[in-house]
Motif scaffolding. Structure first.
Motif, PDB file in Angstrom:
ATOM      1  N   TYR A   8     -67.449 -40.743  14.676  1.00  0.00           N
ATOM      2  CA  TYR A   8     -68.291 -41.671  15.436  1.00  0.00           C
ATOM      3  C   TYR A   8     -67.605 -41.790  16.788  1.00  0.00           C
ATOM      4  N   ILE A  29     -63.702 -39.762  11.272  1.00  0.00           N
ATOM      5  CA  ILE A  29     -63.974 -40.457  10.002  1.00  0.00           C
ATOM      6  C   ILE A  29     -63.836 -39.532   8.796  1.00  0.00           C
ATOM      7  N   ARG A  55     -63.870 -47.210  -1.889  1.00  0.00           N
ATOM      8  CA  ARG A  55     -63.952 -48.574  -1.371  1.00  0.00           C
ATOM      9  C   ARG A  55     -64.869 -48.619  -0.161  1.00  0.00           C
ATOM     10  N   ASN A  56     -65.280 -49.805   0.191  1.00  0.00           N
ATOM     11  CA  ASN A  56     -66.051 -49.973   1.418  1.00  0.00           C
ATOM     12  C   ASN A  56     -65.257 -49.417   2.588  1.00  0.00           C
ATOM     13  N   GLY A  57     -65.940 -48.640   3.422  1.00  0.00           N
ATOM     14  CA  GLY A  57     -65.287 -48.076   4.589  1.00  0.00           C
ATOM     15  C   GLY A  57     -64.582 -46.767   4.335  1.00  0.00           C
ATOM     16  N   SER A  58     -64.659 -46.246   3.103  1.00  0.00           N
ATOM     17  CA  SER A  58     -63.922 -45.005   2.794  1.00  0.00           C
ATOM     18  C   SER A  58     -64.613 -43.768   3.363  1.00  0.00           C
ATOM     19  N   GLY A  59     -65.899 -43.899   3.739  1.00  0.00           N
ATOM     20  CA  GLY A  59     -66.572 -42.766   4.389  1.00  0.00           C
ATOM     21  C   GLY A  59     -67.705 -42.164   3.582  1.00  0.00           C
ATOM     22  N   ARG A  60     -68.150 -42.858   2.518  1.00  0.00           N
ATOM     23  CA  ARG A  60     -69.203 -42.290   1.656  1.00  0.00           C
ATOM     24  C   ARG A  60     -70.523 -42.131   2.418  1.00  0.00           C
ATOM     25  N   SER A  61     -70.954 -43.192   3.090  1.00  0.00           N
ATOM     26  CA  SER A  61     -72.227 -43.095   3.829  1.00  0.00           C
ATOM     27  C   SER A  61     -72.112 -42.072   4.956  1.00  0.00           C
ATOM     28  N   THR A  62     -70.944 -42.033   5.581  1.00  0.00           N
ATOM     29  CA  THR A  62     -70.739 -41.071   6.669  1.00  0.00           C
ATOM     30  C   THR A  62     -70.868 -39.640   6.143  1.00  0.00           C
TER      31      THR A  62
HETATM   32  N1  LIG Z   1     -72.020 -46.426  13.440  1.00  0.00           N
HETATM   33  C1  LIG Z   1     -70.678 -46.461  13.357  1.00  0.00           C
HETATM   34  N2  LIG Z   1     -69.900 -46.442  14.456  1.00  0.00           N
HETATM   35  C2  LIG Z   1     -68.537 -46.448  14.383  1.00  0.00           C
HETATM   36  N3  LIG Z   1     -67.854 -46.470  13.215  1.00  0.00           N
HETATM   37  C3  LIG Z   1     -68.560 -46.494  12.097  1.00  0.00           C
HETATM   38  C4  LIG Z   1     -70.008 -46.493  12.086  1.00  0.00           C
HETATM   39  N4  LIG Z   1     -70.433 -46.506  10.795  1.00  0.00           N
HETATM   40  C5  LIG Z   1     -69.317 -46.531  10.041  1.00  0.00           C
HETATM   41  N5  LIG Z   1     -68.194 -46.524  10.799  1.00  0.00           N
HETATM   42  C6  LIG Z   1     -66.808 -46.515  10.308  1.00  0.00           C
HETATM   43  O1  LIG Z   1     -66.619 -45.337   9.542  1.00  0.00           O
HETATM   44  C7  LIG Z   1     -65.828 -45.603   8.396  1.00  0.00           C
HETATM   45  C8  LIG Z   1     -66.570 -45.156   7.160  1.00  0.00           C
HETATM   46  O2  LIG Z   1     -67.731 -45.940   7.023  1.00  0.00           O
HETATM   47  P1  LIG Z   1     -68.822 -45.636   5.923  1.00  0.00           P
HETATM   48  O3  LIG Z   1     -69.068 -44.182   5.843  1.00  0.00           O
HETATM   49  O4  LIG Z   1     -69.995 -46.502   6.206  1.00  0.00           O
HETATM   50  O5  LIG Z   1     -68.076 -46.121   4.595  1.00  0.00           O
HETATM   51  P2  LIG Z   1     -68.666 -46.442   3.147  1.00  0.00           P
HETATM   52  O6  LIG Z   1     -70.092 -45.994   3.092  1.00  0.00           O
HETATM   53  O7  LIG Z   1     -67.782 -45.706   2.198  1.00  0.00           O
HETATM   54  O8  LIG Z   1     -68.522 -47.928   2.966  1.00  0.00           O
HETATM   55  C9  LIG Z   1     -65.504 -47.091   8.428  1.00  0.00           C
HETATM   56  O9  LIG Z   1     -64.227 -47.234   9.012  1.00  0.00           O
HETATM   57  C10 LIG Z   1     -66.563 -47.657   9.349  1.00  0.00           C
HETATM   58  O10 LIG Z   1     -66.073 -48.775  10.027  1.00  0.00           O
END
Ligand SMILES: Nc1ncnc2c1ncn2[C@@H]1O[C@H](COP(=O)(O)OP(=O)(O)O)[C@@H](O)[C@H]1O
Ligand SMILES: [Mg+2]
Length: 235
Positions: free
Chosen positions: A12, A17, A36-43
């Motif tokens: 990002y 990430i 965990r939350n923030g681990s990068g799954r959605s990314t």
């Molecule tokens: N749109 C964004 N811009 C900047 N950083 C982001 C954005 N979305 C997520 N992040 C960061 O990327 C990391 C992984 O996030 P995310 O993939 O959403 O984790 P998860 O789905 O596992 O909870 C986190 O540190 C989050 O803060």
């Protein structure tokens, strides 16, 4: 090989990430993606789907390279995505929302009909002529799943489908996910509810700090208290 992800990186802006994610789904199965939350799954899901542009690595679906294609083109290539935030067209009816999803699908992909969707979720049949915007959050989530299935994918990526749903609906979603796989679609499931993930998934990936830190079967995962403690449980 159905799905083969190699050394995938994502950013990002300047924040690095995903640090080289590698995993495979040899044939259509249900793979739980935990972390965990923030681990990068959605990314990871967004990078596979072309919503983020991965600068490095490879995403192959049935041998075809997807990295570098647009999200639309990736969708037409047989990868479907159900994002965490419900994505319905609020001022279109349920039926119209379903119609928006329909795509021919790639050769050999399991085929889905509107009737299949109504069998899964009878509530959507009852409300087929209502505006999607007036549906409950859970119903909108189901509609989002249905729209993605109607693209006739080879593999579907589902991000936290049961978040905020009542327990009975969680059971329905679990059954639907099992049925999707039984009909030949691969499922990569991000699921925060460990019990639900372990009930449906045969294989498990655990993410930590933007990389895969554990890969194995669900029973193997059950035996790894160390992995759960280090990467999953909230201290
Ligand atoms: N749109 C964004 N811009 C900047 N950083 C982001 C954005 N979305 C997520 N992040 C960061 O990327 C990391 C992984 O996030 P995310 O993939 O959403 O984790 P998860 O789905 O596992 O909870 C986190 O540190 C989050 O803060
Ligand atoms: Mg997420």
């Amino acid at each position: 090989m159905l799905l083969d992800v190699q050394d995938l990186h994502a950013y990002y802006g300047k924040s690095h990430i995903l640090h080289g994610v590698t995993f495979q789904m040899p044939e259509p199965g249900i793979v739980a993606l935990l972390g965990r939350n923030g681990s990068g799954r959605s990314t990871l899901l967004k990078a596979m789907m072309g919503i983020l542009t991965p600068p490095r690595g490879s995403v192959r679906l049935s041998g075809q390279e997807l990295r570098g294609k647009s999200a639309n083109s990736i969708c037409r290539s047989g990868l479907a995505f159900v994002p965490e935030e419900r994505q319905v067209f609020g001022n279109l009816t349920v039926d119209e929302n379903l119609t928006m999803g329909i795509q021919p699908g790639v050769a050999g992909a399991p085929h889905w009909t509107r009737e299949d969707m109504f069998q899964y979720f009878p509530r959507l049949r009852e409300r087929r002529n209502q505006m999607a915007g007036v549906l409950s959050g859970g119903e909108q989530q189901m509609l989002t799943v249905c729209r993605s299935l109607l693209t006739n994918p080879l593999v579907i990526l589902i991000d936290e489908p049961t978040e905020g749903l009542a327990p009975q609906i969680v059971d329905v979603v679990a059954e639907v996910i099992c049925d999707i796989q039984a009909r030949g679609v691969g499922v990569l499931l991000v699921e925060q509810k460990m019990s639900m993930a372990m009930r449906v998934a045969r294989d498990v990936l655990v993410m930590g700090h933007g990389a895969i830190v554990f890969s194995g079967t669900a029973p193997e995962m059950e035996e790894r208290a160390d992995v759960r403690q280090k990467w999953l449980e909230v201290a």
